[in-house]
Design a protein around this motif. Sequence first.
Motif, PDB file in Angstrom:
ATOM      1  N   UNK A 103       6.108  -8.380  -9.025  1.00  0.00           N
ATOM      2  CA  UNK A 103       5.589  -7.931  -7.738  1.00  0.00           C
ATOM      3  C   UNK A 103       5.916  -8.924  -6.621  1.00  0.00           C
ATOM      4  N   UNK A 104       6.069  -8.423  -5.405  1.00  0.00           N
ATOM      5  CA  UNK A 104       6.310  -9.305  -4.258  1.00  0.00           C
ATOM      6  C   UNK A 104       5.055 -10.090  -3.909  1.00  0.00           C
ATOM      7  N   UNK A 105       5.236 -11.166  -3.161  1.00  0.00           N
ATOM      8  CA  UNK A 105       4.102 -11.984  -2.739  1.00  0.00           C
ATOM      9  C   UNK A 105       3.114 -11.142  -1.927  1.00  0.00           C
ATOM     10  N   UNK A 106       1.833 -11.343  -2.209  1.00  0.00           N
ATOM     11  CA  UNK A 106       0.802 -10.644  -1.453  1.00  0.00           C
ATOM     12  C   UNK A 106       0.315  -9.368  -2.091  1.00  0.00           C
ATOM     13  N   UNK A 107       0.866  -8.997  -3.267  1.00  0.00           N
ATOM     14  CA  UNK A 107       0.441  -7.769  -3.946  1.00  0.00           C
ATOM     15  C   UNK A 107       0.032  -8.101  -5.375  1.00  0.00           C
ATOM     16  N   UNK A 108      -1.222  -7.818  -5.733  1.00  0.00           N
ATOM     17  CA  UNK A 108      -1.723  -8.102  -7.080  1.00  0.00           C
ATOM     18  C   UNK A 108      -1.401  -6.951  -8.025  1.00  0.00           C
ATOM     19  N   UNK A 109      -1.545  -7.210  -9.331  1.00  0.00           N
ATOM     20  CA  UNK A 109      -1.321  -6.161 -10.332  1.00  0.00           C
ATOM     21  C   UNK A 109      -2.289  -4.997 -10.125  1.00  0.00           C
ATOM     22  N   UNK A 110      -3.561  -5.320  -9.872  1.00  0.00           N
ATOM     23  CA  UNK A 110      -4.552  -4.264  -9.659  1.00  0.00           C
ATOM     24  C   UNK A 110      -4.185  -3.418  -8.448  1.00  0.00           C
ATOM     25  N   UNK A 112      -3.353   0.658  -8.328  1.00  0.00           N
ATOM     26  CA  UNK A 112      -4.124   1.524  -7.436  1.00  0.00           C
ATOM     27  C   UNK A 112      -3.174   2.317  -6.539  1.00  0.00           C
ATOM     28  N   UNK A 113      -2.152   1.663  -6.022  1.00  0.00           N
ATOM     29  CA  UNK A 113      -1.176   2.346  -5.160  1.00  0.00           C
ATOM     30  C   UNK A 113      -0.389   3.401  -5.935  1.00  0.00           C
ATOM     31  N   UNK A 114      -0.070   3.121  -7.198  1.00  0.00           N
ATOM     32  CA  UNK A 114       0.630   4.104  -8.025  1.00  0.00           C
ATOM     33  C   UNK A 114      -0.217   5.374  -8.173  1.00  0.00           C
ATOM     34  N   UNK A 115      -1.495   5.175  -8.481  1.00  0.00           N
ATOM     35  CA  UNK A 115      -2.408   6.323  -8.633  1.00  0.00           C
ATOM     36  C   UNK A 115      -2.528   7.095  -7.321  1.00  0.00           C
ATOM     37  N   UNK A 116      -2.655   6.371  -6.205  1.00  0.00           N
ATOM     38  CA  UNK A 116      -2.827   7.034  -4.920  1.00  0.00           C
ATOM     39  C   UNK A 116      -1.541   7.725  -4.455  1.00  0.00           C
ATOM     40  N   UNK A 117      -0.393   7.236  -4.898  1.00  0.00           N
ATOM     41  CA  UNK A 117       0.858   7.927  -4.596  1.00  0.00           C
ATOM     42  C   UNK A 117       0.891   9.289  -5.290  1.00  0.00           C
ATOM     43  N   UNK A 118       0.427   9.325  -6.537  1.00  0.00           N
ATOM     44  CA  UNK A 118       0.324  10.589  -7.266  1.00  0.00           C
ATOM     45  C   UNK A 118      -0.654  11.529  -6.555  1.00  0.00           C
TER      46      UNK A 118
END
Length: 249
Positions: free
Chosen positions: A8-15, A19-25
């Motif tokens: 992941x890029x700096x500033x983005x956590x695994x959690x 969450x973003x993957x789920x919200x993209x769906x």
Amino acid sequence: MIEFLTTLPDGLTQLAFWVLVVMSFVGSFITAALGIGGGALLLVFMATLMPPAAIIPVHGVVQLGSNAGRAAMLFRYLHRPALGGFVLGSVIGASLGGMVVVDLPPNAVQIGLGIFIIWSVLAKPPAWLTRLPWMAGGISSFLTMFFGATGVFVANYTKSFKLDRHAHVATHATLMTVQHALKVVIFGLLGFAFGAWAGVIIALIVAGLIGTYAGKLVLNRMSDVNFKRALDALLILISLRLIYQGVTG
């Protein structure tokens, strides 16, 4: 592949990533089923979980993939007369937006958009949305460089053609594909490093395509009357939220 996605890029956590993957769906599901709303929903979560400088350009790429997939799935329903002038205006609007060095006040944009959309839903869509499609494309593409999710604005242009639910979703997705493609090109020319976010972008696009397919199945089971009611209700709710955000700063 898994390692690529989880680097992941700096500033983005695994959690935050998952969450973003789920919200993209979820966002793509909502947009495919109702025609609008998913892009704004995803943007809200991105604004909470991502570094500010990456929000609009990354959102643009993800929405480009999501809308392109939706447009391809429903291509046979596309209302082609809606494209010409809108595309021309979009090129002009996005180019001007990229040249502006001083950001527009975000609260003013939110309040103005919210009021306009509510008026368009409750009243008859303004005639110039069909008579002057280049203006609809130009204004929305200019605003998307600063605001990000202008799908609700474009939805009112699409709505003015009084299309059935399949044609509405297909046409709106195609118009948004054009708009987001222009935005991505301009941000690239301005020097945004998309490569650092490539794994995140791919994951969100894949999740969005799955959500689009699931939403399309729901769309096939809706009547035109129910679709229009749901679309109007969602437009008003999003508009009220935009106005609230603008007023509270």
